[in-house]
Design a protein around this motif. Structure first.
Motif, PDB file in Angstrom:
ATOM      1  N   ILE A 109       0.830  10.649   2.928  1.00 55.06           N
ATOM      2  CA  ILE A 109       0.714   9.671   1.843  1.00 55.06           C
ATOM      3  C   ILE A 109       1.888   8.694   1.861  1.00 55.06           C
ATOM      4  N   LEU A 110       3.102   9.201   2.114  1.00 47.94           N
ATOM      5  CA  LEU A 110       4.268   8.325   2.100  1.00 47.94           C
ATOM      6  C   LEU A 110       4.278   7.347   3.275  1.00 47.94           C
ATOM      7  N   VAL A 111       3.658   7.708   4.386  1.00 54.46           N
ATOM      8  CA  VAL A 111       3.511   6.735   5.476  1.00 54.46           C
ATOM      9  C   VAL A 111       2.661   5.572   4.988  1.00 54.46           C
ATOM     10  N   LEU A 112       1.571   5.886   4.312  1.00 56.67           N
ATOM     11  CA  LEU A 112       0.704   4.832   3.780  1.00 56.67           C
ATOM     12  C   LEU A 112       1.414   4.015   2.701  1.00 56.67           C
ATOM     13  N   VAL A 113       2.162   4.674   1.828  1.00 51.19           N
ATOM     14  CA  VAL A 113       2.932   3.959   0.801  1.00 51.19           C
ATOM     15  C   VAL A 113       3.936   3.022   1.466  1.00 51.19           C
ATOM     16  N   GLY A 114       4.607   3.510   2.501  1.00 54.26           N
ATOM     17  CA  GLY A 114       5.577   2.678   3.215  1.00 54.26           C
ATOM     18  C   GLY A 114       4.942   1.434   3.802  1.00 54.26           C
ATOM     19  N   VAL A 115       3.760   1.603   4.375  1.00 52.88           N
ATOM     20  CA  VAL A 115       3.065   0.472   4.993  1.00 52.88           C
ATOM     21  C   VAL A 115       2.542  -0.498   3.933  1.00 52.88           C
ATOM     22  N   LEU A 116       1.881   0.032   2.918  1.00 60.92           N
ATOM     23  CA  LEU A 116       1.231  -0.825   1.933  1.00 60.92           C
ATOM     24  C   LEU A 116       2.184  -1.412   0.899  1.00 60.92           C
ATOM     25  N   TRP A 117       3.163  -0.635   0.437  1.00 57.39           N
ATOM     26  CA  TRP A 117       4.029  -1.072  -0.651  1.00 57.39           C
ATOM     27  C   TRP A 117       5.306  -1.721  -0.126  1.00 57.39           C
ATOM     28  N   TYR A 118       5.898  -1.113   0.895  1.00 54.49           N
ATOM     29  CA  TYR A 118       7.195  -1.584   1.384  1.00 54.49           C
ATOM     30  C   TYR A 118       7.099  -2.383   2.673  1.00 54.49           C
ATOM     31  N   LYS A 119       5.882  -2.643   3.132  1.00 58.03           N
ATOM     32  CA  LYS A 119       5.631  -3.463   4.329  1.00 58.03           C
ATOM     33  C   LYS A 119       6.302  -2.909   5.575  1.00 58.03           C
ATOM     34  N   GLU A 120       6.413  -1.581   5.665  1.00 60.08           N
ATOM     35  CA  GLU A 120       6.939  -0.946   6.873  1.00 60.08           C
ATOM     36  C   GLU A 120       5.877  -1.020   7.963  1.00 60.08           C
ATOM     37  N   VAL A 121       6.310  -0.964   9.196  1.00 59.78           N
ATOM     38  CA  VAL A 121       5.402  -1.066  10.328  1.00 59.78           C
ATOM     39  C   VAL A 121       4.895   0.328  10.699  1.00 59.78           C
TER      40      VAL A 121
END
Length: 142
Positions: A109-121
């Motif tokens: 879930i945190l990988v998805l949060v990082g991508v969607l919320w924090y614009k991580e690659v």
């Protein structure tokens, strides 16, 4: 290197003790009474450490005035987290499985949060890691 390592060791160590305590919370003890004790101890220790680490130079009321929504919502989420772990163990989950399943799901879930919320690659390694976590959850939960 040590600056990266010691906080991780603290989280792993504290989480180990935390899960042992959650599993060892007496079934006859009301869950919310247990949480009240937990937070009383945590509040007292936090207050003590605030004054120890600031040398008494900072005003707690002024510090509280600097806050935003995050500590309040974190406090709410901690109640859910702690109650959830107490209920997981009371429902019969094994200590060797419950935390692992929860943390694998959390990692995904945190990988998805990082991508969607924090614009991580999102990397190929992360995609493979998510796949491994899902397979791990399926294997360990059987």
């Amino acid at each position: 290197m040590w600056n990266l390592l010691w906080p991780m060791l603290m989280v792993v160590g504290a989480n180990t003790v935390y899960n042992i305590c959650a599993k060892s919370t007496p079934e006859k003890l009301n869950s919310f009474a247990a949480l009240t004790i937990n937070y009383g101890v945590a509040a007292a220790l936090s207050l003590l450490l605030f004054f120890v680490t600031t040398g008494g130079e900072k005003n707690l009321i002024q510090e509280i005035g600097k806050t935003n929504w995050a500590p309040v919502v974190m406090g709410l989420s901690v109640v859910g987290l702690e109650l959830g772990y107490i209920l997981i163990y009371r429902a019969g989950w094994k200590v060797s499985v419950a935390s692992l399943v929860a943390n694998l799901a959390l990692a995904c879930i945190l990988v998805l949060v990082g991508v969607l919320w924090y614009k991580e690659v999102l990397t190929g390694h992360q995609i493979l890691g998510i796949g491994a976590c899902v397979v791990g959850i399926l294997l360990i939960s059987r």
